[in-house]
Write an enzyme that holds these catalytic residues in place. Sequence first.
Site, short mmCIF file in Angstrom:
data_model
loop_
_atom_site.label_atom_id
_atom_site.label_comp_id
_atom_site.label_asym_id
_atom_site.label_seq_id
_atom_site.Cartn_x
_atom_site.Cartn_y
_atom_site.Cartn_z
N HIS A 151 -0.02 -11.95 0.00
CA HIS A 151 -1.29 -11.57 -0.21
C HIS A 151 -2.20 -12.08 -1.56
CE1 HIS A 151 -1.66 -6.58 -1.14
NE2 HIS A 151 -2.86 -7.48 -1.17
N TYR B 93 0.83 -1.06 -0.18
CA TYR B 93 -0.31 0.07 -0.09
C TYR B 93 0.62 1.35 0.25
CZ TYR B 93 -3.88 -3.00 0.26
OH TYR B 93 -4.84 -4.01 0.95
N ALA C 67 -17.51 3.20 -3.36
CA ALA C 67 -18.06 3.46 -1.96
C ALA C 67 -19.46 4.19 -2.34
CB ALA C 67 -17.20 3.17 -0.78
N LEU D 118 -17.05 -2.21 0.60
CA LEU D 118 -18.19 -1.21 -0.21
C LEU D 118 -18.73 -1.02 -1.44
CD1 LEU D 118 -17.58 1.57 2.37
CD2 LEU D 118 -19.16 -0.29 2.99
N1 LIG Z 1 -6.34 -8.34 -0.08
C1 LIG Z 1 -6.16 -7.71 -1.05
O1 LIG Z 1 -5.85 -8.21 -2.06
C2 LIG Z 1 -7.52 -6.47 -0.89
C3 LIG Z 1 -7.78 -6.04 -1.85
C4 LIG Z 1 -8.08 -4.45 -1.73
C5 LIG Z 1 -8.40 -4.12 -0.65
N2 LIG Z 1 -8.06 -4.75 0.71
C6 LIG Z 1 -8.16 -3.66 1.97
O2 LIG Z 1 -9.58 -4.10 2.96
C7 LIG Z 1 -9.71 -2.89 2.57
C8 LIG Z 1 -11.01 -1.98 2.13
O3 LIG Z 1 -11.14 -2.14 1.05
P1 LIG Z 1 -10.90 -0.88 0.19
O4 LIG Z 1 -10.55 0.59 1.06
O5 LIG Z 1 -10.93 -0.82 -0.74
O6 LIG Z 1 -12.85 -0.42 -0.47
P2 LIG Z 1 -13.62 0.30 0.24
O7 LIG Z 1 -13.26 -0.73 2.12
O8 LIG Z 1 -15.04 -1.34 -0.18
O9 LIG Z 1 -14.48 1.35 1.02
C9 LIG Z 1 -13.31 2.26 0.80
C10 LIG Z 1 -14.06 4.17 0.83
O10 LIG Z 1 -15.02 3.80 1.51
C11 LIG Z 1 -15.73 5.18 1.59
N3 LIG Z 1 -16.02 4.52 3.13
C12 LIG Z 1 -15.63 4.40 4.87
N4 LIG Z 1 -16.93 3.88 4.97
C13 LIG Z 1 -17.88 4.79 4.67
C14 LIG Z 1 -19.16 4.98 4.96
N5 LIG Z 1 -19.16 4.53 6.00
N6 LIG Z 1 -19.52 6.17 4.55
C15 LIG Z 1 -19.43 6.64 3.51
N7 LIG Z 1 -18.31 6.16 1.85
C16 LIG Z 1 -17.44 4.95 3.16
C17 LIG Z 1 -14.07 5.88 2.45
O11 LIG Z 1 -13.79 6.77 2.03
P3 LIG Z 1 -13.15 7.81 2.35
O12 LIG Z 1 -12.16 7.85 2.14
O13 LIG Z 1 -13.88 9.06 1.83
O14 LIG Z 1 -12.88 7.72 3.61
C18 LIG Z 1 -13.24 4.77 1.36
O15 LIG Z 1 -12.32 5.41 0.42
C19 LIG Z 1 -8.09 -1.80 2.36
O16 LIG Z 1 -8.18 -0.48 3.04
C20 LIG Z 1 -7.87 -2.83 2.73
O17 LIG Z 1 -7.39 -2.60 3.38
C21 LIG Z 1 -7.22 -5.64 0.57
#
Ligand SMILES: NC(=O)c1ccc[n+]([C@@H]2O[C@H](COP(=O)([O-])OP(=O)(O)OC[C@H]3O[C@@H](n4cnc5c(N)ncnc54)[C@H](OP(=O)(O)O)[C@@H]3O)[C@@H](O)[C@H]2O)c1
Length: 286
Positions: free
Chosen positions: A128, A53, A216, A210
């Site tokens: 990962h 990241y 999201a 999300l």
């Molecule tokens: N293992 C893997 O290959 C892999 C791949 C992708 C992600 N991940 C992990 O999974 C985590 C989550 O996935 P993601 O960050 O890609 O996507 P996500 O959680 O689906 O969406 C993240 C976005 O949602 C918004 N958000 C969060 N809570 C909210 C709420 N209550 N109301 C409105 N908007 C909200 C945030 O906005 P703001 O930025 O404005 O706060 C953020 O940018 C990542 O951070 C990472 O740690 C892992």
Amino acid sequence: MKQRHIGDTEVSAIGLGGMPMSIEGRPDEERSVRTIHAALDAGITLIDTADAYHLHADEVGHNESLIARALASYGGDTSGVLVATKGGHLRPGDGSWTVDSSPAYLRAACEASLKRLGVEAIGLYQHHRPDPSVPYAESIGAVRDLVDAGKVRMAGISNATPEQIRQAREILGDRLVSVQNQYSPAFRSSEPELALSVELGLTFLPWSPLGGIAQAGELGSRFAPFAEVAAARGVSPQQVCLAWLLARSPLVIPIPGSSRPETIRDSAAAVDLTLDEGELAALDRA
Ligand SMILES: NC(=O)c1ccc[n+]([C@@H]2O[C@H](COP(=O)([O-])OP(=O)(O)OC[C@H]3O[C@@H](n4cnc5c(N)ncnc54)[C@H](OP(=O)(O)O)[C@@H]3O)[C@@H](O)[C@H]2O)c1
């Protein structure tokens, strides 16, 4: 804050995903630290990160270092916080994501993560993503050796198929505690992996719960039942989504990403939203 388990460790039922604070579109460090501190204030004790990241090639581990600094500058007790990191993905700096799961690379990546996190053993180290050029058993064998060497306390896998989950379980035994796959209203094809994780007693961490950073915000407009339940309950569609995921199984711990204190506070409150059977059925069909 309601608690759930990863292996022998109790953590908050909602975690914080660190990715939005370190990749494209990330905020400045001051806002990121406020976001992590807001998560801790809300009782969140699981933070998901990865060495990959980061944005530029010369800042591997940007998110791990950020989290380590935010924990160090937090006024309260952080001894119960589980930082779950990952190894096996790389970002060469051109926006792409590549993989290397050779045992030598994973050993070096783990050492570097240990240093950045400033710990003697990583609480949860997740492989990962499978690397097509390395037999899966070799990569997972390297993770097993890291646990046995005391560098890692618990092991997880990510982006795994049901067959790979079974294979990892065979190689890691009880060292394997979690599976992290994509799962959200927009992406439900990890249903077999979710079911198998629950069957094996492994914690399932849905990533991009999300719908991902870019989508999201539109969850309610893309999936009407989430907006309808949200309006009826006076909460956000995102909170409804996280409550829906929590209702799937006591072994599910969503890790919504956040880059603002407001969003992680709203997400953390999902643990107190209990949806009824009718609402859950409508969301399942959405
Ligand atoms: N293992 C893997 O290959 C892999 C791949 C992708 C992600 N991940 C992990 O999974 C985590 C989550 O996935 P993601 O960050 O890609 O996507 P996500 O959680 O689906 O969406 C993240 C976005 O949602 C918004 N958000 C969060 N809570 C909210 C709420 N209550 N109301 C409105 N908007 C909200 C945030 O906005 P703001 O930025 O404005 O706060 C953020 O940018 C990542 O951070 C990472 O740690 C892992």
